[in-house]
Design an enzyme around this catalytic site. Structure first.
Site, PDB file in Angstrom:
ATOM      1  N   ASP A 144       0.810  -1.240  -0.078  1.00  0.00           N
ATOM      2  CA  ASP A 144       0.146   0.177  -0.352  1.00  0.00           C
ATOM      3  C   ASP A 144       1.178   0.868   0.574  1.00  0.00           C
ATOM      4  O   ASP A 144       2.945   1.103  -0.795  1.00  0.00           O
ATOM      5  CB  ASP A 144      -0.940  -0.261   0.946  1.00  0.00           C
ATOM      6  CG  ASP A 144      -2.332   0.382   0.892  1.00  0.00           C
ATOM      7  OD1 ASP A 144      -2.095   1.990   0.428  1.00  0.00           O
ATOM      8  OD2 ASP A 144      -3.045  -0.156   0.702  1.00  0.00           O
ATOM      9  N   HIS A 201      -3.594   5.845   3.242  1.00  0.00           N
ATOM     10  CA  HIS A 201      -4.405   4.861   3.223  1.00  0.00           C
ATOM     11  C   HIS A 201      -3.576   3.511   3.529  1.00  0.00           C
ATOM     12  O   HIS A 201      -4.646   2.653   3.888  1.00  0.00           O
ATOM     13  CB  HIS A 201      -4.033   5.144   1.581  1.00  0.00           C
ATOM     14  CG  HIS A 201      -5.691   3.861   0.719  1.00  0.00           C
ATOM     15  ND1 HIS A 201      -4.842   2.499   0.498  1.00  0.00           N
ATOM     16  CD2 HIS A 201      -6.385   4.260   0.240  1.00  0.00           C
ATOM     17  CE1 HIS A 201      -5.629   2.257   0.157  1.00  0.00           C
ATOM     18  NE2 HIS A 201      -6.921   3.351  -0.499  1.00  0.00           N
ATOM     19  N   SER A 538     -11.473  -0.580  -1.042  1.00  0.00           N
ATOM     20  CA  SER A 538      -9.440  -0.422  -0.236  1.00  0.00           C
ATOM     21  C   SER A 538      -9.532  -1.076   0.965  1.00  0.00           C
ATOM     22  O   SER A 538      -8.393  -1.424   1.669  1.00  0.00           O
ATOM     23  CB  SER A 538      -8.965   0.645  -0.592  1.00  0.00           C
ATOM     24  OG  SER A 538      -8.418   0.944  -1.867  1.00  0.00           O
TER      25      SER A 538
END
Length: 759
Positions: A144, A201, A538
């Site tokens: 990620d 994220h 996600s």
């Protein structure tokens, strides 16, 4: 040209022309060079002296024109599979593509980045039964945007040293420290110089999958609760391959190359291409295939391009493809108008308190001196006049048909112009009304019906006022429902493999965040938070990753496909009506994930490398490519192992078939199940038909399976017949095996939709 005009000597001009002619090819090649990925399949096993990097240099030297191998080679993949990336011209690419040792050559490209309540909602409460020692031996690899190592979700209080199998490193860069929870970190962009997450994220995804227990986590007291991952005692290895949604394909392959060799048990990939890509040109399909061969399951986000069909970007059968669905918690904002009317909208307003005070409402002509009325009503970029909107609440017609401005731009314009707040009005077809976004100012998204009420009030008084109340949590009794943004099937690459595989929570998820990231994603939002709320596949992907890790703690010897099968066949069947589609399986796959049931599935559909070899053979891959990718060959016809005539015969936990329009249906699926339940058991087959028109009839032979021992295998055939489907029709059913204790459910989907060609 200016320099040339200073000289009149013919000889000098000729000299310049000659000099240009001998250099132009070099300059042109430098300008035309782009990074390409050269995939060469598995590492040779029969060459003890083989050195991948030297081989890569040798290949380049043979095909390069005017450059050296050292200058053009970008990366070598040499730990877990074979290949490299290099700066090449189109002519050099053509030369490479024809070489015997090459599986595929494809351009490097940008791959896009695609929880207090959610684990309770899917039946994995804090006090669930666990295997603490086995859980601490699980290593979850997260590919990620990096990780924030100081987050409380990655505290190693009470943790022992990393498992002995761990072969990785902590190369997180300057001022980056790993611990006994976060045991490894790598980054793949030298310009970044750190595995530290500045976006939020990656930190969010890692904490969903395997974050430690953190009491009273919240986003400015919103969604407050105890944050935790599925396997809080598991270890995490973070691989930073993305920065600001820039994730290069060649770097992703490098991550897989390292992660496999490092010794991770599960991989979580919350990213993917913007559209489906052929397996041999998809870095995630390639990397995850080699991970599967080493016993590592890879979970991937389905994509955020729904609800359009054929948008799912994770199509390989060895991947666990995850759709996003809702939980029973919705986050809502209330708007109170000056006439006392209260309207409910969507949004997450954290850190703002208007304390019930009414502020002036502005709209249209009274917000702009530079744009026409329609553009001003839409709050288009550059339209709002700071002197007119500062300290006021602006009404914005977001996503008008004439101006499909993204919500982020509307928020950016109102925020940067100094507005106190905004009421955004949109038709549900043009905005996501099944998620609540974090806003950089007090705001609410409402539909056009509520919007008409706001406008009617605005036009009814000389001094319209309103306020926006703090965000509240409400109960959603319809959950789980697949989110509108979640990408849908059918599978464009392998049409007989149903994708996505499963659904997991991906809406309004609270999890750890980078304190230097923008929680709203809008530049200038300087709030610093340790936990934030995000939506997307996600977020659903690490839920499935964590669930797979939880199952693996009970069954460390299970193959990736066995774990995947357990998750799929024990999933909670979702409701066709609530998901508003005849093609619901293309939205949620086998259903909503249920980690606790998956620990004891009764039967599993197991598959191994050779099964996927035969699958690739049935897909039309050449013998040479299959050999390079798998170190195996396609079985010959007439041998005891024959080529699968269709991908339908892959031992998959779901049954899919793409058929021709108006042609009689006569399908045969062969499957083998392995008994992992009780020693002696008898399973009976039941067909559940959800096809009201009865367009297909399904039978199972044999319809009773009797087992006398664990790990015993039994085969059966599913026959599907029918008179045919019209254009763009789908017929569905489900096969359920039950022994009175276990329920093993598989969806059956037959469809006639046209499959879009992959360019």
């Amino acid at each position: 040209m200016a320099a040339a005009s200073l000289f009149s000597s013919t000889l000098f001009i000729v000299f310049l022309a000659f000099a240009a002619s001998i250099n132009v090819s070099c300059y042109a090649q430098d300008e035309d060079r782009k990074v390409y990925i050269v995939y060469m399949g598995d590492l040779p096993t029969d060459e003890t002296e083989y050195t991948p990097r030297s081989h890569h240099h040798s290949i380049l030297q043979d095909i390069l024109e005017g450059s050296s191998a050292e200058d053009t080679l970008v990366r070598s993949y040499k730990r877990s599979f074979n290949g490299f990336s290099a700066k090449l011209t189109e002519r050099e690419v053509q030369k490479l593509s024809g070489m015997e040792a090459i599986v595929s050559v494809f351009p490097n490209r940008n791959i896009q980045l695609k929880t207090t309540r959610s684990w309770d909602f899917i039946g994995l409460p804090q006090n669930v039964k666990r295997m603490p020692i086995a859980e601490s031996d699980i290593i979850v690899g997260v590919i990620d945007s990096g990780i924030w190592p100081e987050s409380a979700s990655f505290s190693d209080d009470g943790f022992g040293p990393p498992p002995m199998k761990w072969k990785g490193v902590c190369k997180g860069g300057q001022n980056f420290t790993c611990n006994n929870k976060l045991i490894g970190a790598r980054y793949y962009d030298e310009d970044q110089g750190s595995a530290r997450d500045t976006d939020g994220h990656g930190t969010h995804a890692a904490s969903i999958a395997a974050g430690n227990f953190v009491k009273d986590a919240s986003f400015f007291e919103i969604a407050k609760g105890n944050a935790r991952g599925a396997v809080p005692s598991a270890r995490i290895a973070a691989y930073k391959v993305c920065a600001s949604n820039d994730c290069q394909a060649d770097a992703i392959l490098a991550v897989f190359d390292d992660a496999i060799a490092d010794g991770v048990d599960i991989l979580s990939v919350s990213m993917g291409d913007s559209e489906p890509v052929a397996f041999d040109q998809d870095p995630i399909a390639i990397g995850s295939f080699h991970a599967m061969k080493k016993g590592i399951l890879t979970s991937q986000a389905a994509g955020n391009s729904g609800p359009s069909p054929q948008t799912v970007i994770s199509n390989a059968p060895w991947l666990l493809t995850v759709a996003a669905s809702s939980t029973d918690r919705r986050l809502m904002d209330k708007i109170v108008l000056g006439n006392g009317k209260t309207l409910q909208g969507l949004g997450v307003n954290g850190g703002f308190r208007l304390n019930g005070t009414q502020f002036p409402l502005v709209y249209g002509d009274n917000v702009s001196t530079v744009c026409n009325s329609d553009a001003a009503k839409s709050c288009e970029l550059g339209c709002l006049d700071k002197d007119l909107v500062e300290g006021k609440i602006v009404i914005c017609d977001f996503a008008r048909a004439e101006s499909p401005q993204p919500l982020s731009e509307t928020l950016s314009e109102t925020f940067s112009s100094g507005a106190l707040g905004t009421i955004m009005i949109s038709d549900p077809s043009k905005a996501r009304f099944d998620e609540s976004r974090v806003y950089p100012l007090p705001a609410a998204l409402i539909n056009t019906v509520s919007g008409d009420i706001v406008k009617s009030y605005f036009n009814s008084t000389k001094h319209p006022v309103a306020t926006i109340l703090p965000t509240e949590s409400i109960k959603d009794y319809e959950a789980p429902v697949v989110a509108s943004f979640s990408s849908r099937g059918p599978n464009s690459i392998a049409p007989d493999i149903i994708k996505p595989d499963i659904s997991a929570p991906g809406v309004d998820i609270l999890a750890a965040f980078s304190p230097v990231g923008h929680p709203s994603g809008v530049a200038g939002d300087t709030r610093s938070v340790k936990y934030s709320i995000l939506s997307g596949t996600s977020m659903s992907c690490p839920h499935a990753t964590g669930a797979a890790a939880y199952v693996k703690t009970y069954h460390p010897d299970w193959s990736p496909s066995a774990i995947k099968s357990a998750l799929m066949t024990t999933a909670f069947p979702m409701n066709h009506t609530q998901n508003n589609s005849d093609d619901a399986e293309f939205a949620y796959g086998s259903g909503q994930i249920d980690p606790v049931k998956a620990v004891n599935p009764g039967l599993v559909y197991d598959a191994h490398a050779q099964d996927y070899v035969e699958f690739l053979c049935s897909m039309g891959y050449t013998l040479s490519k299959v050999k390079l990718i798998t170190n195996s060959t396609c079985p010959s016809k007439g041998t005891t192992t024959t080529i699968n005539q269709s991908a339908r015969n892959l031992n998959y936990p779901s049954f899919g078939a793409h058929v021709e329009v108006n042609k009689k249906i006569g399908l045969r699926f062969t499957r083998t199940v392995t008994n992992v339940g009780t020693t002696q058991s008898t399973y009976k087959a039941k067909i559940i038909t959800s096809d009201a028109a009865a367009r297909i009839t399904v039978t199972v032979v044999p319809n009773v399976l009797s087992f006398r021992s664990l790990n015993e295998k039994k085969s059966f055939v599913v026959n599907v017949v029918g008179n045919g489907l019209g254009s763009n029709e789908t017929a569905t059913a489900a096969l359920v095996w039950s022994d009175g204790i276990h329920t093993v459910r598989s969806p059956i989907v037959v469809y006639s939709q046209s499959i879009l060609p992959i360019v």
